[in-house]
Design an enzyme around this catalytic site. Structure first.
Site: not given
Ligand code: BG6
Length: 493
Positions: A150, A179-180, A184, A218, A241, A342
């Site tokens: 993305k 999509d990371h 997880k 976050e 996500h 955030k």
């Molecule tokens: C990213 C977003 O995909 O995911 C960021 O662009 C966000 O804004 C981040 O901070 C959060 O990822 P994680 O793994 O830290 O929860």
């Protein structure tokens, strides 16, 4: 840990955007950990590609710096780092200009046993031209993989354009959309929890579940990433996500863990999401933007103050809460409350399954009313699962009820480090395993649901509601759930 590691076939991983942030912060450290655990060895190559003119040695130095900076000291081992760095080489290349295309042919090996993967850590408008050059220069192979990430568009139309450009060259079974969150550990654990245990599935439905909450909080701010102001929390976090998390909670059991079996089920959820359109948008969504405040004891500036002069007054949301509904037999009448933002009080992501009350209590009031059971799947930090149960308060003095958590903390249960999402995903690409990657139709179904919300916000003259940094978002987010006689989960245990 290494006893459970299955080595992958040797590979040539070509990373476009090799001097960028993603490569430095995530990709190199992730590959280092996999190398250190002997999942691959010096037979594999990591070929950096980027516009900057660098020699192999300079790129190797940059890779070394990234390990120094982003790998915890206890995992840094000089001899292993030296061997790992030996896998790196570099080609200077301007993907926007054919005349300046570097020669990858000397770096890529023709052996079909060597897996070929192209990671496009570059701007999405360059995906199309890059894929075309890959083909034109004869680097393409039918079994090569391409990895993209993305922002895969800012709405349905732009996402389709990106997918069209990539799919001119690469077939769907070659495309790995990251999509990371799917990489997880705790997110994959959701699959284990649901489908490797008999306990939950019989009660995983509207007869037993009152509602679901998904919170991805976050404490960091939006920072100075220009991209964020173009995107906002809905597109940055919800479209990908959080919707993926929702799908894993809500999908029907797939017949197997085959990539398409699983993705078919997720797609059905996406297509069952009740559209939030027109006047419903105001009722079912809340968007916020942080004001100055204090997070973890430190004073922080407002979103507006962080913006460059030309962007002041931006209506970009840094917080979203919304109520989603799934129109199918299993979930009818079970709202999914979602919130992300955030500059919230802490970094905390969790999925809360709130079960229904028991149908009849045999206990009288003095004994304490039984509370409905809650299952909390903690994604990060402090990964684990808590099941809140009612028990008898121990000791004499009669029957009194108390709620206690059955607490499975992964850190306490398993001594091993939790791998980063990219470690799993990068090697799944090599394995040719697409289960944890988004299919094109999933992505487009997600945009189809998101776009009307975005459109309604764009059409509204109202600015996002302000919330003080270090709080849980605008009060309207609390009202969103309390209107339905429910509250956001707060874990006091
Ligand atoms: C990213 C977003 O995909 O995911 C960021 O662009 C966000 O804004 C981040 O901070 C959060 O990822 P994680 O793994 O830290 O929860």
């Amino acid at each position: 840990m290494s006893s459970r590691i299955i080595p992958v076939q040797p590979f040539d991983y070509v990373v476009f955007g090799a001097t960028g942030d993603l490569t430095r912060r995530k990709l190199i450290p992730a590959l280092y950990h996999r190398f250190k655990d002997a999942q691959f060895d010096e037979q594999s190559r990591i070929i950096g590609v980027s516009r900057t003119k660098l020699t192999d040695a300079e790129f190797q130095k940059a890779a070394r710096d990234s390990i120094e900076q982003f790998v915890e000291p206890e995992y840094r081992d000089a001899a292993t780092i030296d061997r790992f760095i030996g896998c790196f080489s570099y080609v200077a290349n301007d993907v926007t200009n054919e005349a300046n295309w570097g020669d990858l042919s000397k770096k890529l090996r023709d052996d079909p046993k060597i897996i070929r993967a192209f990671y496009l850590a570059i701007a999405p408008d360059l995906f199309g031209p890059t894929c075309e050059y890959i083909q034109k220069k004869k680097y393409y192979r039918r079994d090569a993989r391409v990895v993209i990430e993305k922002p895969l568009g800012h709405d349905l139309a732009s996402s389709m354009a990106i997918n069209d450009a990539v799919s001119k060259i690469f077939k769907e079974d070659q495309v790995y959309r990251i999509d990371h969150y799917l990489g997880k550990e705790t997110v994959q654990n959701l699959l284990a929890l649901r489908f490797a245990n008999i306990l939950f599935e019989p009660i995983w439905n509207s007869a037993h579940i009152d509602h679901v909450q998904i919170t991805v909080a976050e404490s960091v701010g939006a920072g100075t990433r220009g991209y964020y102001d173009e995107s906002g929390a809905l597109r940055d976090m919800v479209q990908n996500h959080i919707i993926q998390l929702l799908c894993l909670v809500a999908m029907e059991p797939p017949a197997s863990d085959d990539a398409n079996a699983l993705r078919d089920e997720k797609l059905k959820v996406l297509r069952s999401l009740k559209p939030v359109t027109g006047a419903d948008v105001a009722r079912a969504t809340v968007r916020g933007q942080y004001r100055a405040g204090s997070v973890d004891g430190a004073a922080v500036a407002s979103y507006q103050d962080e913006l460059p002069a030309e962007k002041k007054g931006s209506h970009t949301e840094t917080f979203v809460a919304l109520k989603a509904e799934i129109e199918n037999w299993r979930w009818s009448g079970v709202p999914f409350y979602i919130r992300t933002g955030k500059r919230l009080p802490s970094r905390a992501s969790e999925i809360v399954i709130q079960f229904r009350h028991i149908p009849h209590s045999i206990f009288d009031h003095a004994e304490g009313a039984p509370r409905a059971n809650t299952l909390v799947i903690r994604i990060q930090p402090d990964e684990g699962v808590k099941l809140f149960l009612m028990i008898k308060d121990p000791g004499p003095g009669g029957m009194r009820l108390r709620e206690v958590p059955l607490n499975l903390s992964f850190a306490e249960a398993f001594a091993e480090r939790t791998p980063e999402a990219y470690e799993r995903l990068l090697l799944d690409v090599v394995r040719g395993q697409q289960t944890l990657f988004m299919r094109r139709d999933e992505l487009e179904a997600a945009w189809t649901w998101i776009d009307p919300i975005r459109d309604a916000w764009n059409a509204s003259p109202d600015a996002p509601q302000q919330y003080m940094s270090g709080t849980w978002g605008p009060t309207a987010a609390i009202a969103l759930i309390e209107r339905d006689g429910r509250t956001w989960h707060e874990d006091g245990n």
